[in-house]
Scaffold this active site. Sequence first.
Site, PDB file in Angstrom:
ATOM      1  N   THR A 189      20.575 104.113  83.561  1.00 41.64           N
ATOM      2  CA  THR A 189      19.230 103.749  84.008  1.00 41.64           C
ATOM      3  C   THR A 189      18.947 104.508  85.299  1.00 41.64           C
ATOM      4  O   THR A 189      18.665 103.922  86.339  1.00 41.64           O
ATOM      5  CB  THR A 189      19.094 102.220  84.148  1.00 41.64           C
ATOM      6  OG1 THR A 189      19.512 101.630  82.917  1.00 41.64           O
ATOM      7  CG2 THR A 189      17.664 101.796  84.414  1.00 41.64           C
ATOM      8  N   HIS A 190      19.115 105.815  85.221  1.00 35.30           N
ATOM      9  CA  HIS A 190      18.892 106.678  86.369  1.00 35.30           C
ATOM     10  C   HIS A 190      17.863 107.732  85.986  1.00 35.30           C
ATOM     11  O   HIS A 190      18.158 108.915  85.942  1.00 35.30           O
ATOM     12  CB  HIS A 190      20.210 107.324  86.820  1.00 35.30           C
ATOM     13  CG  HIS A 190      21.283 106.314  87.139  1.00 35.30           C
ATOM     14  ND1 HIS A 190      22.616 106.609  87.142  1.00 35.30           N
ATOM     15  CD2 HIS A 190      21.202 104.998  87.466  1.00 35.30           C
ATOM     16  CE1 HIS A 190      23.317 105.525  87.448  1.00 35.30           C
ATOM     17  NE2 HIS A 190      22.476 104.539  87.647  1.00 35.30           N
ATOM     18  N   ASN A 191      16.657 107.252  85.707  1.00 41.90           N
ATOM     19  CA  ASN A 191      15.546 108.143  85.348  1.00 41.90           C
ATOM     20  C   ASN A 191      14.882 108.574  86.651  1.00 41.90           C
ATOM     21  O   ASN A 191      14.540 107.715  87.474  1.00 41.90           O
ATOM     22  CB  ASN A 191      14.518 107.404  84.487  1.00 41.90           C
ATOM     23  CG  ASN A 191      15.153 106.546  83.402  1.00 41.90           C
ATOM     24  OD1 ASN A 191      15.781 105.536  83.700  1.00 41.90           O
ATOM     25  ND2 ASN A 191      14.992 106.926  82.162  1.00 41.90           N
TER      26      ASN A 191
END
Lengths: 238, 590
Positions: free
Chosen positions: B516-518
């Site tokens: 979840t590292h957009n």
Amino acid sequence: MTDEGLDRRRFLGGLGAGAAALGADVAEAAEPAPGVTAASPAGGPPALAGYQFLNPDEAAFMEAFVDHLIPADALSPSGTELGVAVYVDRQLAGAWGKGARMYLQGPWRRGTPNQGWQSPMTPADLVRTGIAALDAHCRRVAKLPFERLGPDAREDAVAALAQGKIELEGVASKLLFDTLYALATEGLFADPIYGGNRDKAGWRLVGFPGVIATHAQDIETYRGRRYDAEPMSIADMS
Amino acid sequence: MATRLKPVDVVIVGMGWTGGILAKELSDAGLTVLGLERGVNRTTEPDFSVPMIRDELRYAVRHELYMDVSRDTLTFRNAARETALPMRRLGSFLPGEGVGGAGLHWNGQTYRFSPSDHSLRTRVKERYGAAFAPEGMQLADWPMTYDELEPYYDKFEYMAGISGQAGNIRGETIEGGNPFEGPRSRGYPNPPLKASLSGVMYEAAARELGYHPFPRPAANMSRAYVNPDGMSLGECQYCGHCENFGCEANAKASPHITVIPAAQKNANFSLRTQAWVTRVDLHPDGKRAKGVTYTDVRTGEEFEQPADIVALCAYGLGNVHLMLLSGIGAPYDPDTETGVVGKGYCYQLTSTVQTFFEDRNFNPFMGAGSLGVVVDDVNGDNFDHGPHGFIGGASIINATTHGRPIAYRPLPPGTPKWGSEWKAASRHWYGRSTSIGTQGSNMASRGNYLSLDPTYRNAFGQPLLRLTYDFTENDFKQSAFTTKIAHDIGRAMGPTHISPLAPKSSSYSIVPYQSTHNTGGAITGHDPKTSAVNRYLQSWDVSNLFVVGASAFPQNAGYNPTGAVGALAYWTADAIRTRYLSAPGPLVPA
């Protein structure tokens, strides 16, 4: 009494003789020496009976399917005995089965595998459609429904389904398998509050201690040593 | 007809880490601050109470604390030639929803980006020459250096009580820390977490191979802690329920127990939940924001909230979506490489090496979200890329985070997936396995971007955000190189079995969870022609709009982003207080 013994006693305290006996079995089980066996059916509260979503034919399929994935053996009772079919039924009957927290608006296109779930069906509709299509396939090929196939024929059918090798009417066989497989493993390992994992047999199988988890000391005390405890579920703590 | 509300000085969209930090800092400065949050409010008691919170199915599998994609999602395609289709259920990444945002359910892995990450374009050009970057890569410097951001990294770490071992204090190398890290002004506020067995083994193997392992910095408290704002955090119990869950012991730094209650001590801060902001309203000249319009999702009523300053503090993807929906800044066009909003979307490349030890017992359920040991030797520009022909790198980690059995049942390759043999193997290997992961950087690339979808709409009738994205050759080379090193360290640990080398080598799928590292989409830069916000995260186009979060990263690094996101939030709040308030207007000449 060793430290480990003291610690086990702390966790087993007040749980009653039956639970303590199960804990003792688990503690010795470096290799499969099961806490629960098919010969001594699961302890704890009785499994939920009856289905909310599955009709009798679908229920017969589901019980046979989860028993093929999770057979009764020295390590645990069968999937059905553990409530896994009931778990699946409750999931399909409930909000998840009805597509809660899914984006269900059209237009619909098949998409690429990288684009994920693009079926217009809810998970419950997909499973219902899939069971019917698989039943039709089995009757066409073997003249019998899935649940009446012999063990080898069942294995062939499940393996072909898993590899996406069966052409099913209205649903991709791989998607059906992945959905059913995820449901079955959830039913074995989710908290028993959802109807499966009866008497925490899934947790006992792998040695997961459940919801009690204060390990600030244990992480050093048990570094490299097996930690055994009677698993605790949400109901046990409520 | 929207109801017009009383004006405030500052309206903040989103109440996660960045929104919470701005709320605290700007209400301390005496401004009237209103926080708008699309989701609900949750508190440790009763929402994260044991035993309810220890429910793997509800939180980790059915995603209780995450955004509800039935209401708003995005569409995705690998390339512009495809038709983007909706992400109909969560998978690859898990944005939060509700007060605290992703800061509620994160693991707490809290790094600083390295100095070279912040000045990557210059660094590559000086070390390898301008021709080293492949065609189509949009390499960029951050417009502020690591040294400029250092005080803000420090402030975030002390607010969040990070447990860790410094490797470089004011230029002096400290044994046991990360020798590659940028100089820090002081050590971490708390000592590292206790090591797990796998961490001890991984550290020894990595050191033997000449690498420099260090304890992963953690927002899981190694001891009870009171932060500089007077907020108390408890001691971590290594319960193995960090990511996906709220912490019942307040032992994981989260906005709802730190910056937000600190802001709430100020009477001039107020919080409105279930308030879904649908657009930023602009004055007719398009150069100033009037405020925002939101829908009360309990009633469906629409409100206009006027404000002198608007801060977008949603998840990075949400910030970009709101800019596009509001017509702020020129949308990026990949064909001409003009426009800025939606440009620079990046992700990460991850890979896993699974090891199995016949004679070891790891008790995987004793873990903490950020418990682990990291090797940073091949991250960022910590090594000579010349012979390898790619830009970027990865942190290589042995983690001890959880043993929750729906998700965690490692099996050696070739094990059946069902039946008695599967059950026996699941039992046998559950406690006898540990893994090594790579978390790899991702460079911005011409064809990867965010835009509005032409077809699909959200529950408010607005176009969904559209993601066009795939991995690139540069990043596959990075994954191949760093995964090989992870595999080497795994073999050096002496396992009975090890999974085959499996670097990331195929196109991006939105299905399996990866990270979840957009990042990116509203990137920070020196030039309004190539970036959406200036060095103070102020919109180049709308001077009273600040866009805060990982949306500002010009490219993504091989680290978890929250440390850098927190630093950016404090940096922006400081710029608003010390620069903007005295002279409202563009802080950097366009």
